[in-house]
Structures are given as C-alpha cells and as structure tokens.
Design a protein around this motif. Sequence first.
Motif, PDB file in Angstrom:
ATOM      1  N   UNK A 215      -3.004  20.217  -0.636  1.00 10.80           N
ATOM      2  CA  UNK A 215      -4.096  20.779   0.168  1.00 10.80           C
ATOM      3  C   UNK A 215      -4.817  21.975  -0.432  1.00 10.80           C
ATOM      4  N   UNK A 216      -4.397  22.441  -1.601  1.00  8.55           N
ATOM      5  CA  UNK A 216      -4.956  23.687  -2.115  1.00  8.55           C
ATOM      6  C   UNK A 216      -6.190  23.528  -2.978  1.00  8.55           C
ATOM      7  N   UNK A 217      -6.618  22.289  -3.214  1.00  6.29           N
ATOM      8  CA  UNK A 217      -7.881  22.070  -3.926  1.00  6.29           C
ATOM      9  C   UNK A 217      -9.046  22.419  -3.006  1.00  6.29           C
ATOM     10  N   UNK A 218     -10.235  22.512  -3.591  1.00  9.83           N
ATOM     11  CA  UNK A 218     -11.431  22.848  -2.812  1.00  9.83           C
ATOM     12  C   UNK A 218     -11.983  21.637  -2.059  1.00  9.83           C
ATOM     13  N   UNK A 219     -11.459  20.467  -2.355  1.00  8.72           N
ATOM     14  CA  UNK A 219     -11.906  19.253  -1.676  1.00  8.72           C
ATOM     15  C   UNK A 219     -10.995  18.110  -2.050  1.00  8.72           C
ATOM     16  N   UNK A 220     -11.293  16.940  -1.497  1.00  8.03           N
ATOM     17  CA  UNK A 220     -10.460  15.768  -1.723  1.00  8.03           C
ATOM     18  C   UNK A 220     -11.340  14.571  -2.060  1.00  8.03           C
ATOM     19  N   UNK A 221     -10.754  13.628  -2.826  1.00  6.31           N
ATOM     20  CA  UNK A 221     -11.426  12.369  -3.112  1.00  6.31           C
ATOM     21  C   UNK A 221     -10.429  11.240  -2.886  1.00  6.31           C
ATOM     22  N   UNK A 222     -10.904  10.141  -2.314  1.00  9.44           N
ATOM     23  CA  UNK A 222     -10.123   8.914  -2.196  1.00  9.44           C
ATOM     24  C   UNK A 222     -11.000   7.740  -2.592  1.00  9.44           C
ATOM     25  N   UNK A 223     -10.342   6.659  -2.978  1.00  9.16           N
ATOM     26  CA  UNK A 223     -11.038   5.421  -3.310  1.00  9.16           C
ATOM     27  C   UNK A 223     -11.451   4.718  -2.021  1.00  9.16           C
ATOM     28  N   UNK A 224     -12.692   4.306  -1.961  1.00  7.96           N
ATOM     29  CA  UNK A 224     -13.282   3.645  -0.789  1.00  7.96           C
ATOM     30  C   UNK A 224     -12.392   2.512  -0.283  1.00  7.96           C
ATOM     31  N   UNK A 225     -11.947   1.652  -1.185  1.00  7.41           N
ATOM     32  CA  UNK A 225     -11.158   0.486  -0.792  1.00  7.41           C
ATOM     33  C   UNK A 225      -9.771   0.883  -0.291  1.00  7.41           C
ATOM     34  N   UNK A 226      -9.245   2.001  -0.775  1.00  4.48           N
ATOM     35  CA  UNK A 226      -7.947   2.482  -0.308  1.00  4.48           C
ATOM     36  C   UNK A 226      -8.036   3.047   1.102  1.00  4.48           C
ATOM     37  N   UNK A 227      -8.975   3.951   1.317  1.00  2.00           N
ATOM     38  CA  UNK A 227      -9.016   4.632   2.614  1.00  2.00           C
ATOM     39  C   UNK A 227      -9.435   3.700   3.743  1.00  2.00           C
ATOM     40  N   UNK A 228     -10.170   2.630   3.417  1.00  2.00           N
ATOM     41  CA  UNK A 228     -10.607   1.679   4.445  1.00  2.00           C
ATOM     42  C   UNK A 228      -9.689   0.459   4.546  1.00  2.00           C
ATOM     43  N   UNK A 229      -8.670   0.383   3.695  1.00  5.66           N
ATOM     44  CA  UNK A 229      -7.758  -0.754   3.767  1.00  5.66           C
ATOM     45  C   UNK A 229      -8.439  -2.070   3.447  1.00  5.66           C
ATOM     46  N   UNK A 230      -9.259  -2.090   2.400  1.00  2.00           N
ATOM     47  CA  UNK A 230     -10.019  -3.294   2.071  1.00  2.00           C
ATOM     48  C   UNK A 230      -9.193  -4.273   1.248  1.00  2.00           C
ATOM     49  N   UNK A 231      -8.359  -3.766   0.350  1.00  2.00           N
ATOM     50  CA  UNK A 231      -7.624  -4.672  -0.526  1.00  2.00           C
ATOM     51  C   UNK A 231      -6.202  -4.901  -0.017  1.00  2.00           C
ATOM     52  N   UNK A 232      -5.588  -5.971  -0.487  1.00  2.00           N
ATOM     53  CA  UNK A 232      -4.219  -6.298  -0.111  1.00  2.00           C
ATOM     54  C   UNK A 232      -3.245  -5.478  -0.957  1.00  2.00           C
ATOM     55  N   UNK A 233      -2.003  -5.436  -0.536  1.00  2.00           N
ATOM     56  CA  UNK A 233      -0.974  -4.775  -1.322  1.00  2.00           C
ATOM     57  C   UNK A 233      -0.800  -3.319  -0.964  1.00  2.00           C
ATOM     58  N   UNK A 234       0.144  -2.694  -1.657  1.00  2.00           N
ATOM     59  CA  UNK A 234       0.465  -1.305  -1.374  1.00  2.00           C
ATOM     60  C   UNK A 234      -0.542  -0.343  -1.963  1.00  2.00           C
ATOM     61  N   UNK A 235      -0.371   0.920  -1.618  1.00  4.80           N
ATOM     62  CA  UNK A 235      -1.249   1.978  -2.121  1.00  4.80           C
ATOM     63  C   UNK A 235      -0.394   3.143  -2.587  1.00  4.80           C
ATOM     64  N   UNK A 236      -0.997   4.036  -3.341  1.00  7.78           N
ATOM     65  CA  UNK A 236      -0.278   5.219  -3.812  1.00  7.78           C
ATOM     66  C   UNK A 236       0.181   6.072  -2.632  1.00  7.78           C
ATOM     67  N   UNK A 237       1.197   6.875  -2.875  1.00 13.30           N
ATOM     68  CA  UNK A 237       1.783   7.715  -1.835  1.00 13.30           C
ATOM     69  C   UNK A 237       0.743   8.593  -1.148  1.00 13.30           C
ATOM     70  N   UNK A 238      -0.231   9.068  -1.903  1.00 14.74           N
ATOM     71  CA  UNK A 238      -1.185  10.032  -1.357  1.00 14.74           C
ATOM     72  C   UNK A 238      -2.283   9.390  -0.516  1.00 14.74           C
ATOM     73  N   UNK A 239      -2.354   8.066  -0.492  1.00 12.35           N
ATOM     74  CA  UNK A 239      -3.434   7.390   0.230  1.00 12.35           C
ATOM     75  C   UNK A 239      -3.122   7.331   1.721  1.00 12.35           C
TER      76      UNK A 239
END
Length: 289
Positions: A215-239
């Motif tokens: 949480x100590x960065x000035x902002x965050x980024x995530x992959x569109x397909x990860x945060x919306x659950x678009x693809x099948x399979x697992x995701x990284x721990x931080x997603x």
Amino acid sequence: MSAHPAPRTRLTLNDLRTKRDAGDPLVMVTAYDFPSAQIVEEAGVDLVLVGDSAAMTVLGYDSTVPVTVDEMLMLTKAVRRGLEAPLLVGDLPFGSYEASDELALATAQRFLKEAGVDLIKIERGGTTVDRARALVNAGIPVVGHVGLTPQTATSLGGYRAQGRTADAALAVIDDALALQDAGVSLLVIEAVPSAVTAALAPLLHVPLIGIGAGPDADGQVLVFHDLLGIHAGGAAKFVKRYADVRGVSVAGVRAYADEVRSGAYPASAHEYAMPAAEAARLQEMLALR
C-alpha cells in the motif's frame, strides 16, 4: 438525460505530480482495445497502460516475449481512439529497445507518432537505464519498471516475487533510483514485499505505481482481464477480482445458444417487417421467373 458522465479534462504529468504531492492515490489499469478503453475512460482512471501482458491476455501467447512491435502498435492505436482524459502509456515489447539507444529511440518514436502515447514504458535497471536516459534526452517521457519484470522473468526464476532478501531488495531499490536519476517520469514496481516499497517510496520524487507491491506506493495498477475476471484459471496473489465477467459472458452465450437450438430466438420482436402488399408482389414476381 445522458447516463454518461461529462468529458474530463486531459490529464498531464503535472497533474499526476500534484495528486501525488496531495496524497491522492493514482489509479492505473491496462486496456488493450477500443471497448476496454471506453470502459476505463468512463470509470475515471488516471493512467492507462497498453501492456505487453496483451501477449497473453488478448493474443494467446504463453508469455510476453513473442509479441511484436506491430502487434502492440495495433492494440495501442485502438486504445488511443477510446481515451480522452487518462494518460496513455505504451509498453515497448521485448527485443524492441534493449540492443542500443538508437533502437530504443526508433521504436519509441513509432509509439508516439503512430499510436499517440503520452509515455513509453521499458523494463529493468542495468542497461535499460541507458536506454531510459537516451529517450528522456530526446524529449520522450519514460516509465521505468522494476521488481518482477515479465520480459526477463526466466532469468529472475519465473513469475515470482522479487526483493525478498535484503540484498535483493537493495538491488531493486538501486534500479529504481538509477532510473529516477536517468530522468523517468514515473516508476512501476511489481511483485515485491511491502517493506521494499515502503523503503523506496520516500527516496523518490517521481510517482511510484505498485502492482503486488503493497500500500505504500503512490498508486496501483492491475490488468483489466484480472480485475474483471475475464480469463479462466488462477491469478497472482496480489490480484483482487472485482467482477466475474467471464462467468456472465459464458452464461449469456449459453443462453443464446439454447434459444437458437430451441427456436425461441429470433422472435417476432427481432424481425424486420415487410408490407403485406410488397410480400405478395414478391411472390408474384418469383412465380413468373
């Protein structure tokens, strides 16, 4: 009344620095085509990255390495057409900038001229610091990327957290500081312990965007397909998944298929009408042929 919000003013690098100085977290997300660009635009994000993660999320490669400059340009141009306010970051793919300053400059210029990006992103420290400095000296805003760098994940032991020992953490911090000294406008730090980000952030005068970096960065980024659950399979721990778009999409297509097979679709509401007299005349014309 329109359901769409009023257009926002185009953001600038100064706006990002102002937000950072005010303690307002920066929101960054990836996008890879015109519809996803429109979605993140309407959602009000600050930065949009056309990441080489498109190699896997959109193009079906098994890593980011195979994606080409032309493929990335095609996707980036589509995103540009869907954006108004957010700053657009173009990701230079593997093999398109590492060999020399001249190669880096030529590739970056294509992204600026052909795709209209606002910033260029390149990965790693080391010789990439020289590439970053050359781009900055040519007047091109640069985003650095440290920690887990997917283009060189194999040499890092795979897609795994970096900086988990003091020595490894110091190497990540040194890479970030070297990129800052080279003049980058922004830094991304990926998949490192939160303590590494907490130690690095006070040493920087440029905004720091985290992905799996606490949480100590000035902002965050995530992959569109990860945060919306678009693809099948697992995701990284931080997603964190904020929607199940894939589940909704599969259910919708399945319902369509069921209705086609049962004859329920198309119904009369989905048909175009023809005046009865014209339909009768058509039959007469066909009968005379």
